[in-house]
Write an enzyme that holds these catalytic residues in place. Structure first.
Site, PDB file in Angstrom:
ATOM      1  N   TYR A  56      -1.349  -0.987  10.296  1.00  7.55           N
ATOM      2  CA  TYR A  56      -1.523  -1.233   8.855  1.00  7.55           C
ATOM      3  C   TYR A  56      -0.297  -0.737   8.092  1.00  7.55           C
ATOM      4  O   TYR A  56       0.274  -1.447   7.263  1.00  7.55           O
ATOM      5  CB  TYR A  56      -2.786  -0.511   8.384  1.00  7.55           C
ATOM      6  CG  TYR A  56      -3.149  -0.712   6.938  1.00  7.55           C
ATOM      7  CD1 TYR A  56      -3.964  -1.774   6.550  1.00  7.55           C
ATOM      8  CD2 TYR A  56      -2.711   0.173   5.952  1.00  7.55           C
ATOM      9  CE1 TYR A  56      -4.319  -1.948   5.216  1.00  7.55           C
ATOM     10  CE2 TYR A  56      -3.057  -0.001   4.623  1.00  7.55           C
ATOM     11  CZ  TYR A  56      -3.872  -1.051   4.251  1.00  7.55           C
ATOM     12  OH  TYR A  56      -4.216  -1.237   2.936  1.00  7.55           O
ATOM     13  N   SER A  87       0.857  -1.193   0.000  1.00  7.68           N
ATOM     14  CA  SER A  87       0.000   0.000   0.000  1.00  7.68           C
ATOM     15  C   SER A  87       0.891   1.241   0.000  1.00  7.68           C
ATOM     16  O   SER A  87       2.041   1.187   0.458  1.00  7.68           O
ATOM     17  CB  SER A  87      -0.859   0.011   1.270  1.00  7.68           C
ATOM     18  OG  SER A  87      -1.515   1.251   1.413  1.00  7.68           O
TER      19      SER A  87
HETATM   20  N1  LIG Z   1      -8.762  -0.186  -1.244  1.00 12.87           N
HETATM   21  C1  LIG Z   1      -7.671   0.541  -1.059  1.00 12.87           C
HETATM   22  O1  LIG Z   1      -7.713   1.774  -1.181  1.00 12.87           O
HETATM   23  C2  LIG Z   1      -6.371  -0.133  -0.735  1.00 12.87           C
HETATM   24  C3  LIG Z   1      -5.204   0.649  -0.780  1.00 12.87           C
HETATM   25  C4  LIG Z   1      -3.981   0.049  -0.532  1.00 12.87           C
HETATM   26  C5  LIG Z   1      -3.914  -1.302  -0.254  1.00 12.87           C
HETATM   27  N2  LIG Z   1      -5.060  -2.048  -0.196  1.00 12.87           N
HETATM   28  C6  LIG Z   1      -4.899  -3.477   0.058  1.00 12.87           C
HETATM   29  O2  LIG Z   1      -5.442  -4.192  -1.028  1.00 12.87           O
HETATM   30  C7  LIG Z   1      -5.811  -5.508  -0.611  1.00 12.87           C
HETATM   31  C8  LIG Z   1      -7.201  -5.822  -1.097  1.00 12.87           C
HETATM   32  O3  LIG Z   1      -8.101  -4.925  -0.489  1.00 12.87           O
HETATM   33  P1  LIG Z   1      -9.459  -4.414  -1.147  1.00 12.87           P
HETATM   34  O4  LIG Z   1      -9.412  -2.936  -1.113  1.00 12.87           O
HETATM   35  O5  LIG Z   1      -9.721  -5.118  -2.417  1.00 12.87           O
HETATM   36  O6  LIG Z   1     -10.468  -4.840   0.019  1.00 12.87           O
HETATM   37  P2  LIG Z   1     -11.715  -5.849   0.088  1.00 12.87           P
HETATM   38  O7  LIG Z   1     -12.217  -5.753   1.474  1.00 12.87           O
HETATM   39  O8  LIG Z   1     -12.650  -5.584  -1.029  1.00 12.87           O
HETATM   40  O9  LIG Z   1     -11.040  -7.278  -0.153  1.00 12.87           O
HETATM   41  C9  LIG Z   1     -10.233  -7.899   0.816  1.00 12.87           C
HETATM   42  C10 LIG Z   1     -10.579  -9.381   0.842  1.00 12.87           C
HETATM   43  O10 LIG Z   1      -9.674 -10.010   1.770  1.00 12.87           O
HETATM   44  C11 LIG Z   1     -10.425 -10.991   2.469  1.00 12.87           C
HETATM   45  N3  LIG Z   1      -9.773 -11.314   3.743  1.00 12.87           N
HETATM   46  C12 LIG Z   1      -9.668 -10.542   4.848  1.00 12.87           C
HETATM   47  N4  LIG Z   1      -9.026 -11.205   5.820  1.00 12.87           N
HETATM   48  C13 LIG Z   1      -8.711 -12.429   5.320  1.00 12.87           C
HETATM   49  C14 LIG Z   1      -8.041 -13.567   5.833  1.00 12.87           C
HETATM   50  N5  LIG Z   1      -7.573 -13.594   7.094  1.00 12.87           N
HETATM   51  N6  LIG Z   1      -7.880 -14.647   5.048  1.00 12.87           N
HETATM   52  C15 LIG Z   1      -8.368 -14.630   3.772  1.00 12.87           C
HETATM   53  N7  LIG Z   1      -9.027 -13.596   3.241  1.00 12.87           N
HETATM   54  C16 LIG Z   1      -9.193 -12.501   4.005  1.00 12.87           C
HETATM   55  C17 LIG Z   1     -11.801 -10.362   2.668  1.00 12.87           C
HETATM   56  O11 LIG Z   1     -12.779 -11.351   2.963  1.00 12.87           O
HETATM   57  C18 LIG Z   1     -12.004  -9.679   1.328  1.00 12.87           C
HETATM   58  O12 LIG Z   1     -12.662 -10.524   0.412  1.00 12.87           O
HETATM   59  C19 LIG Z   1      -5.642  -5.522   0.902  1.00 12.87           C
HETATM   60  O13 LIG Z   1      -4.410  -6.137   1.228  1.00 12.87           O
HETATM   61  C20 LIG Z   1      -5.612  -4.048   1.263  1.00 12.87           C
HETATM   62  O14 LIG Z   1      -4.925  -3.803   2.457  1.00 12.87           O
HETATM   63  C21 LIG Z   1      -6.277  -1.495  -0.427  1.00 12.87           C
END
Ligand SMILES: NC(=O)c1ccc[n+]([C@@H]2O[C@H](COP(=O)([O-])OP(=O)(O)OC[C@H]3O[C@@H](n4cnc5c(N)ncnc54)[C@H](O)[C@@H]3O)[C@@H](O)[C@H]2O)c1
Length: 280
Positions: A159, A146
Site C-alpha cells: 500500500y 496517502s
Molecule cells: N480512510 C483513510 O484513512 C485513508 C487514508 C489515506 C488514503 N486513503 C485512500 O482514500 C481512497 C478512498 O478510500 P476510503 O477511505 O474512502 O475507502 P472506502 O472503502 O470507503 O472507499 C473505497 C471505494 O473504492 C472502491 N473500489 C475498491 N476497489 C475498486 C476497484 N478495483 N475498482 C473500482 N472501485 C474500487 C470500493 O468499492 C469503495 O467504494 C483510497 O484510495 C484509499 O487508499 C484512505
C-alpha cells in the site's frame, strides 16, 4: 456555498463509499455533474439514492467499474462525455488496504493486486481521462495518495509503495499534460474515518490517533471532499504537480520526540531550556 464547480463534469472512482461518495455529493452541491464509478454496485445504487433525495438525479450516473480493467475505465470516461457532453475532472480515488502481511510473507499475487488497483487504476484514469479533457480545453485530474506514501510507518508495504508511486506519477503527468491545460494533483489523506479503516466509531478512531495526530478531531470524508472541490475547481488554476496533505498535522509531527499537547504527557523526550549550561 455552491457553484464552485458550476457546469463541470466529473468522474469519481471509488465514488460509492467514504471520501469518494462524500466528494460526489459535494460536487453535485457545487454544480457539477458526476459519474460515480465503483466496483460495488449496491453502494453505487445507495449513492444514486442519496443524490436523488437531494434533488440531483439528473446530474448523476453510476457505472460499475473495475479500475484495473482498461476497457471499463474507457467506458466510464465515455459515459461522462456521452451523458453530459464533456469531461472536466477525473478523481482517481478507488482503493483498498491491499496486501497486509509482513513483507517477507507477502504473496506476489497480493502485491500485484494492490498495485493494480492503486497504481494501474490511476494510470488508466489519467490515460483515458486526459484526451477527453483535451477536447474540453483542459481540466483537472486528482489522484488519492496517502500519508502512507510519504513515510514508512503509515501503512502496509505494498500500500505504502503504491501510494508513493501515485505521488510521482502525479508529478510526471502534471508536466506532460500542462501544455494541454490539464492540471494533475494528488491528495494525501491521513487517518480518515471511512469504511476502509477498522475503527467502529469516531471515538475509537480518536483513541487510535491520540499521540500521533496533533489535531484533536477525527478526519472525516468531507475533509477530503473539500480538498477535491478546491483541486477540481478553477480556484486552483495555477496548482499542478502537488500533493495536498489533509492529515490533521500527522506528518508535521515527524518523529514525535518532543511532548505535544495532543500527545501523552508521560511520553516524549524532555529538553533542557538552557542546554549544557544548566548541567552540574
Ligand atoms: N480512510 C483513510 O484513512 C485513508 C487514508 C489515506 C488514503 N486513503 C485512500 O482514500 C481512497 C478512498 O478510500 P476510503 O477511505 O474512502 O475507502 P472506502 O472503502 O470507503 O472507499 C473505497 C471505494 O473504492 C472502491 N473500489 C475498491 N476497489 C475498486 C476497484 N478495483 N475498482 C473500482 N472501485 C474500487 C470500493 O468499492 C469503495 O467504494 C483510497 O484510495 C484509499 O487508499 C484512505
Amino acid at each position: 456555498m455552491g457553484g464552485r464547480l458550476e457546469g463541470k463534469v466529473a468522474v469519481i472512482t471509488g465514488g460509492a463509499s467514504g471520501m469518494g461518495q462524500a466528494s460526489a455529493l459535494m460536487y453535485l452541491r457545487e454544480g457539477a455533474s458526476v459519474v460515480v464509478a465503483d466496483l460495488n454496485e449496491a453502494a453505487g445504487k445507495a449513492t444514486l439514492d442519496l443524490a436523488t433525495r437531494a434533488g440531483h438525479e439528473d446530474a448523476i450516473r453510476f457505472i460499475k467499474t473495475d479500475v484495473c480493467e482498461e476497457s471499463q475505465v474507457e467506458a466510464m470516461i465515455a459515459l461522462a462525455v456521452g451523458a453530459f457532453g464533456r469531461l472536466d475532472i477525473v478523481f482517481n480515488n478507488a482503493g483498498v488496504g491491499g496486501a497486509m502481511s509482513p513483507i517477507v510473507e507477502t504473496r506476489s499475487e497480493d502485491w500485484d493486486k494492490t498495485f493494480d488497483i492503486m497504481m494501474r487504476g490511476v494510470f488508466y484514469g489519467i490515460k483515458h481521462g486526459a484526451p477527453a479533457m483535451k477536447n474540453t480545453g483542459g481540466g483537472a485530474i486528482i489522484n488519492t495518495s496517502s500519508t502512507a506514501g510519504l513515510g514508512g510507518g503509515s501503512g502496509p508495504a505494498a500500500y505504502s509503495a503504491a501510494k508513493a508511486g501515485v505521488i510521482n506519477l502525479t508529478k510526471n503527468a502534471a508536466i506532460q499534460l500542462s501544455a494541454d491545460r490539464i492540471r494533475v494533483n494528488a491528495i494525501a489523506p491521513g487517518g480518515i474515518h471511512t469504511p476502509l479503516v477498522p475503527a467502529a466509531s469516531d471515538d475509537e478512531m480518536k483513541t487510535f490517533m491520540k499521540g500521533k495526530q496533533p489535531w484533536p478531531d477525527t478526519g472525516q470524508s468531507n475533509d477530503i471532499a473539500y480538498a477535491a472541490v478546491y483541486l477540481g475547481s478553477d480556484e486552483s488554476r495555477f496548482v499542478t504537480g502537488t500533493t495536498l496533505l489533509v492529515d490533521g498535522g500527522l506528518l508535521a509531527w515527524g518523529p514525535g520526540l518532543f511532548p505535544h499537547s495532543g500527545a501523552s504527557r508521560t511520553s516524549g523526550m524532555r529538553m533542557s531550556s538552557t542546554g549544557a549550561a544548566d548541567r552540574p
